[in-house]
Design an enzyme around this catalytic site. Sequence first.
Site, PDB file in Angstrom:
ATOM      1  N   HIS A   1       0.848  -1.202   0.000  1.00  0.00           N
ATOM      2  CA  HIS A   1       0.000   0.000   0.000  1.00  0.00           C
ATOM      3  C   HIS A   1       0.885   1.255   0.000  1.00  0.00           C
ATOM      4  O   HIS A   1       0.851   2.061   0.933  1.00  0.00           O
ATOM      5  CB  HIS A   1      -0.897  -0.033   1.236  1.00  0.00           C
ATOM      6  CG  HIS A   1      -2.099   0.845   1.190  1.00  0.00           C
ATOM      7  ND1 HIS A   1      -2.052   2.166   0.826  1.00  0.00           N
ATOM      8  CD2 HIS A   1      -3.404   0.568   1.460  1.00  0.00           C
ATOM      9  CE1 HIS A   1      -3.268   2.681   0.899  1.00  0.00           C
ATOM     10  NE2 HIS A   1      -4.115   1.723   1.277  1.00  0.00           N
TER      11      HIS A   1
ATOM     12  N   GLU B   1      -0.248   1.452  -5.695  1.00  0.00           N
ATOM     13  CA  GLU B   1      -0.032   0.190  -4.994  1.00  0.00           C
ATOM     14  C   GLU B   1       0.104  -0.982  -5.967  1.00  0.00           C
ATOM     15  O   GLU B   1      -0.725  -1.125  -6.873  1.00  0.00           O
ATOM     16  CB  GLU B   1      -1.214  -0.074  -4.055  1.00  0.00           C
ATOM     17  CG  GLU B   1      -1.559   1.097  -3.163  1.00  0.00           C
ATOM     18  CD  GLU B   1      -2.885   0.922  -2.452  1.00  0.00           C
ATOM     19  OE1 GLU B   1      -3.256  -0.245  -2.149  1.00  0.00           O
ATOM     20  OE2 GLU B   1      -3.560   1.928  -2.192  1.00  0.00           O
TER      21      GLU B   1
END
Length: 313
Positions: A191, A289
């Site tokens: 992330h 991401e």
Amino acid sequence: MATASMPFSIPSLNYRAVRVGRVNRKQGVAFATMNKETLGVRVTEGEGSLPKVVLTSAGGSEAELYLFGGCVTSWKASNDKDLLFVRPDAVFNWKKPISGGVPHCFPQFGPGPMQQHGFARNMDWSILDSENVEGNPVITLELKDGPYSRAMWDFSFQALFKVILNTKSISTELTITNTDNKPFSFSSALHTYFRASVTGASVKGLKGCKTLNKDPDPKNPVEGKEERWDRVTFPGFVDCIYLDAPSVVHLDNGLGDTITIRNTNWSDAVLWNPHMQMEACYKDFVCVENAKIGKVQLEPEQSWTAKQHLSIN
């Protein structure tokens, strides 16, 4: 609940013992030390007294990662300008995931049967190995199942996370191994928060991808296709999954830097910016991401590996 003494130093070896047990879980606290001295690898005390690893390359670049969450929180490519972003509301207290840098989503991406994004970002990883290759520091972290993870996901596993720092790049390699006697499946992502000027940031290379757009309803994403070629921008709230994304995309962070994001075996990509949901900081970052949205199925003793390579010109 077990307690632990403060980390201690052995000056002659420049080592530091690090706490690797979950102190806010009902389990014991263990200790681990780096078993060898490695050029460019230093373990020290970070924010909130959490153990932090500092990597320094011969070319002058630097990275920092916390054992809690196995989270890379800083990457400076030899000019002292951090290319990653940690949110101002981030806490370092062994209770909440570190909000920023490169958090792990494992064994679940997003919402689902367990807590948001799984448990890997909420657990302490340990140092398995370190080395220096031609002036480039390399460290490998390890995460294994325990009572905390098994309460949510009752499987035995090993996760290895290798981080390699070069003068103009940082690379990661995540390997998940099924150490159980029964199969399991998972989804995963890195992330990654990039420091950016949101009004000037853009991503190139996603044209033609099938999209799952979570705006306006995250629970019912709208299927579509990305038609923008030159650049995908962040004009407001953005939460979009790109399925079967290319192995290379380019991020213009709006601050004068172009970051090339390469991957192996991360089949999907996610763009995210919370906009006014995080009014205090949304203008200062974007998330690009690498992800594996579809389930990975592993039989006992099988492994899955995915790599990410971030570089700057």
